[in-house]
Design a protein around this motif. Structure first.
Motif: not given
Length: 206
Positions: A101-103, A106-109, A117-119, A203-205
């Motif tokens: 996801p771009s935003s 999950l993307a924020d975390q 993502l590369d990291g 992650l949401a759960k």
């Protein structure tokens, strides 16, 4: 005297939400069919047998046998838990596999904890390649630190103390027919079929 809890149910081999061939070319049909219908099915059968045996041992007050069966419960039960998560971790590219996801949460975390993502891939790959023998590499959410971490577990040990978001099977049966001993090539390929929607839901759960 130890008695197994009555809430434990028999393990059941889960049905996949995609066909064995639908993860190609990342994972071949041959590997998927053997991995699911043979390897995972064996963990299920062996766990159920060990559980039946431990119930019988408890009924006969055979404490020594109950203790001896704990290793089989742990290994095969862990194999069932890990593989059940693994199948849900994967999705055909036609169904969004590999699309990060771009935003969103999950993307924020991931950006906060790995820089992007590369990291994340670099950290999980390092955990995977650092396994001596067989085991699993994980992207897990640590509820204590509230951070994502790349960790590994040996053999079929489940990921405890974390919420597993993504698990990668690093046993040879998961990749050898396709990639021989080149684990890095397997890792490069599997990221193209990771089900990030499932990871974000976990992650949401959490």
């Amino acid at each position: 005297m130890f008695r197994p809890t009555r809430v434990i149910m028999s393990a059941v081999l889960p049905q996949l939400k995609y066909g064995y061939e639908q993860l190609e070319p990342a994972i071949s049909r041959q590997i998927m069919e053997l991995h699911h219908s043979k390897h995972h099915a064996t963990y299920v059968a062996n766990y159920n047998k060990a559980f039946e045996d431990i119930q019988a041992a408890a009924s006969s007050s055979d404490i020594k046998k109950q203790i001896a069966l704990q290793a089989a419960i742990k290994f095969n039960g862990g194999g069932h838990i890990n593989h059940s998560l693994f199948w849900e971790n994967l999705a055909p590219t036609a169904n969004g596999g590999g699309e990060f996801p771009s935003s969103g949460p999950l993307a924020d975390q991931v950006k906060a904890d790995f820089g992007g993502l590369d990291g994340l891939k670099k950290a999980v790959n390092a955990a995977a390649l650092g396994i001596q023998g067989s085991g699993w590499a994980w992207l897990g959410y640590n509820p204590t630190t509230k951070k994502l971490e790349a960790v590994s577990t040996a053999n079929q040990d489940p990921l405890l103390g974390y919420v597993p978001l993504v698990g990668i099977d690093m046993w040879e049966h998961a990749f050898y027919l396709d990639y021989k001993n080149v684990k890095q090539s397997y890792l490069d390929a599997i990221w193209t079929v990771i089900n990030w929607k499932e990871a974000e839901a976990r992650l949401a759960k959490a």
